[in-house]
Structure formats: C-alpha cells, structure tokens
Write a protein that holds these residues in place. Sequence first.
Motif, mmCIF file in Angstrom:
data_model
loop_
_atom_site.group_PDB
_atom_site.id
_atom_site.type_symbol
_atom_site.label_atom_id
_atom_site.label_comp_id
_atom_site.label_asym_id
_atom_site.label_seq_id
_atom_site.Cartn_x
_atom_site.Cartn_y
_atom_site.Cartn_z
ATOM 1 N N UNK A 62 0.857 -1.180 0.000
ATOM 2 C CA UNK A 62 0.000 0.000 0.000
ATOM 3 C C UNK A 62 0.895 1.233 0.000
ATOM 4 N N UNK A 63 0.550 2.208 -0.827
ATOM 5 C CA UNK A 63 1.359 3.411 -0.962
ATOM 6 C C UNK A 63 0.474 4.631 -0.731
ATOM 7 N N UNK A 64 0.929 5.535 0.155
ATOM 8 C CA UNK A 64 0.193 6.771 0.433
ATOM 9 C C UNK A 64 1.139 7.948 0.218
ATOM 10 N N UNK A 65 0.702 8.891 -0.603
ATOM 11 C CA UNK A 65 1.532 10.050 -0.942
ATOM 12 C C UNK A 65 0.917 11.316 -0.358
ATOM 13 N N UNK A 66 1.739 12.088 0.374
ATOM 14 C CA UNK A 66 1.300 13.357 0.962
ATOM 15 C C UNK A 66 2.127 14.474 0.335
ATOM 16 N N UNK A 67 1.465 15.460 -0.192
ATOM 17 C CA UNK A 67 2.171 16.567 -0.821
ATOM 18 C C UNK A 67 2.354 17.706 0.182
ATOM 19 N N UNK A 68 3.599 18.222 0.274
ATOM 20 C CA UNK A 68 3.853 19.333 1.171
ATOM 21 C C UNK A 68 3.127 20.589 0.717
ATOM 22 N N UNK A 69 2.783 21.486 1.624
ATOM 23 C CA UNK A 69 3.129 21.449 3.043
ATOM 24 C C UNK A 69 2.134 20.675 3.916
ATOM 25 N N UNK A 70 1.128 20.038 3.304
ATOM 26 C CA UNK A 70 0.110 19.324 4.093
ATOM 27 C C UNK A 70 0.555 17.889 4.350
ATOM 28 N N UNK A 71 1.644 17.792 5.104
ATOM 29 C CA UNK A 71 2.171 16.475 5.484
ATOM 30 C C UNK A 71 2.765 16.600 6.876
ATOM 31 N N UNK A 72 3.195 15.490 7.441
ATOM 32 C CA UNK A 72 3.754 15.517 8.795
ATOM 33 C C UNK A 72 4.982 16.417 8.871
ATOM 34 N N UNK A 73 5.882 16.312 7.903
ATOM 35 C CA UNK A 73 7.112 17.101 7.934
ATOM 36 C C UNK A 73 6.980 18.461 7.272
ATOM 37 N N UNK A 74 5.905 18.678 6.508
ATOM 38 C CA UNK A 74 5.779 19.894 5.728
ATOM 39 C C UNK A 74 6.390 19.766 4.346
#
Length: 449
Positions: A62-74
């Motif tokens: 399973x792959x989940x992609x988060x685009x900055x800045x809306x992610x844990x690290x920014x």
Amino acid sequence: MAETIYALSSGAVPSGVAVIRVSGEKTAKIVKALCGRVPPVRSTILSKLVDPQTGEILDEALVIYFQGPRSFTGEDVVEFHCHGGRAVVSRMLAVLGTFDNCRPAEPGEFTRRAFDRGRMDLTEVEGLADLIAAETESQRKQAIRQMGGALGKLYEDWRKRLIHMRAMIEADFDFADEEDVPGSVADEVWQETAVLHSEISDHLERSRSGERLRSGLQVVLMGAPNAGKSSLLNAIAGRDVAIVTEEAGTTRDVIEVHLDLGGYPVTLVDTAGLRRTDGVVEKEGIRRAEAKGREADLILWAVEPGGVDLEDTASGLPEDLRQEVPVWRIHTKGDLETHPKQDSSGTIKEIACSSKSDEGMSALFGALTHFAEETISIGEVPLATRERHRHYLKDCLAGLRTAIESEHLPTELRAEDLRRAADALGRITGRIDVEDLLDVIFRDFCIGK
C-alpha cells in the motif's frame, strides 16, 4: 537542495506490516520510479514496487503520498506499507539508498523537519515524544493533550499579551500628545502585568502534577532490616523482584519497580533496612535509602510485629524526613498479628497486610491508587511537564516581578523586563533562540519518527 531522508517508521521486523517513510524534495521522483506513477494525493493505492535499476519486483504494498506542506514534515512524504519481513525491509532500504541525494534519517529527523517548517512547536514535539514513551493511560492522555497544541497555545497566548502590553507602553511614550492614545495606558498595563504574573504562578504550582505524571510517583519502602520490605515489594509487583531470606540486611542497594496503578505511573522503591552498623557496604545502602526517602512522594514504613517503629531514636525514620514527606505505617506479616498497635496521634495512615496470605493487600493497592489519583490528577487543564518548561516559566515570572516592582524606574526599562518575560515564553515553544536545545530534545527520538 535539502537531502531526502528515509527510514523504517514502524516497529522492529519481522512484523505483519512494515511502514517505510520517505520525506524530501525527491519523494515524488522516488515514488514514480518504484510504482511507475505518483498516486493521487492522500489516497491509498496497492502497487507493485519495482527496483528501477534491475526491474525486479521488490514487494506489493500500500502506498500513500502526501504533498507538502500538508504532510507531517511539511515536505512531500510517501509511506510504503510493505510486508514486514527482514529481507523485504532490508532490500527496500537498500534501493532507496541508491537515489541521488537520498540518505537514511537520523533519530527524530522527521519530527525535527516538522518543527523547522512550523508544523509543530517544541511543546508539541515533546508531547509526541511523551506519547511514544507513555506506559499508562493517564500519561497517554496528558501526552495527547500536549501534542495537540494545548500547552503551546497557552504559552503563545501569554506571549502575545506581553507583546501587546509592550506595544501599548511604547504608544504611551511615543505618542503621548495624540488624542486617540489614552493617558492612563501605562497604569492599565502594570495592572494587567500583575494579573498575568498571578496566572503563570498558579500554572507553575499546578504543573507539579504534570511533572509527576510524566516521571511517575515515587513511593519508597523503608524500615528496619527484616521488616518485610522486600516481600512487600514482590507482593505489590506481582513477581519476585527482590531477594527474600530470613537473614537481616539482605537488601544493600536500591531496587525499583515501575507499576501502573489505576492508569497512574508509580515507581516503587525498596531500600536497605535502617539500623546502626559498622559495615561499609551496608552503611552506603542506608545512606542511599535515606536519600531516596527525601526524593519520595510517599514513604511506606514497614514494621513487623514487635519491630522498629517510626519514632525509634536509634534506627527509626529521621525526624526531619518525617516532616518533609508523607509517611504511612505498614504493618507487615499481618498473619502473625491480627490487631496492630495504632498511632496515638491519628495523623499517620496505618495499613496491616501480609505478603504471605495476601491479607490487606487489596486495601494497600486501593490506598496507593487513591493517593496517586489525588496527587497527580491533572484534569483537562494543560500543564507544564518538563523541568525545561519550569525553568523558563520562572524566568518569565522574574521579568514580570521586576517590571511590577520597579515603579521608580523609567517606563522604558520596565518595558524591557516585559520583553525578557515574553522571550522566556518564546523559548518554551521554540519561537526564540532555541538552537542549542534542539539536539538535546530530538536525540532521544527513535529513528523513523
């Protein structure tokens, strides 16, 4: 260009699922190379993961992609939820290391990047660390509250009030001739300063509960040799922690057991028996016992039938220690004595119990749990949880106190004291001059967080 980092973010392998996290500018490029495409943002896809150099299938995940800045690290972040075998994880990490400008993360580096990009303040970072380390339900609740920003918001609100007060003072002496600036602004500011000083003082006093909750309540077993302390420790802990023999003076060093009593953390400490002795080792054990007693939140004085009691001038508990720390008299070996002698003053809690028959043990458990609830119950109000917080809160109070008491000084100097107080609050949340603290705060994080 900042380096892209990666690490195993879940528990040790082998496991059912292993979460490998990647963060940085090359995240999208890495995802496309492994999956053949970049998934829709914040959507989970099932994809084969392919080694871009050999074309070999590494795993299906399973792959989940988060685009900055809306992610844990920014930053741009991806999580690969792989199968948790050692070979799978090892090969995945090896393949990630082949990408240019991509390296393994240091301990706490994902969280530090979140802090650097304004996603978290230092109190939230510390709350996250406390949540990972939480062992009891009450610790979990406190950490969740702090990680959610309640403590940082409180300190930031106080800092903004101080900044506003300074602005009003500056307006008072810079624009004193203007009609729209009230002439009594400075007087109102000093009244507000006194109110804020009282609020922070109350918060600091209540926060002793928060610090106790984080570190655990210290309950120390003391008494004469062979009074049944070690047996009592084993009975409360539910396992054989200390050596128990008929020989007096078996315990020479401090033994600690960490317990969860009704969701509250308690450290139960067994110590050497107090008596006069010429033995060098036993003398050191007794010295350590008294030192632990002075650090305690509660002392349980164990006394066997006919044994050495609290007030014994030769081997009892030192008078000054009895004044400093709450003491309960625990009548051990209760199966040998049905009606223990009661304290005539009625000021010391007395409990009779037997580690052999379990008589009175439930009463002791209940009393300790109730004591923990009363001592470290924190309610819903955010509290300081670390000595670092206490240090800067005291600095803030010192600045406020000086400003309030310096009526004989020019207003400009008193305003400088308000600036010093505001800066102290800013150092708690990480708004001001905390670079030297960051390595200390983040070094205890696990890799991958």
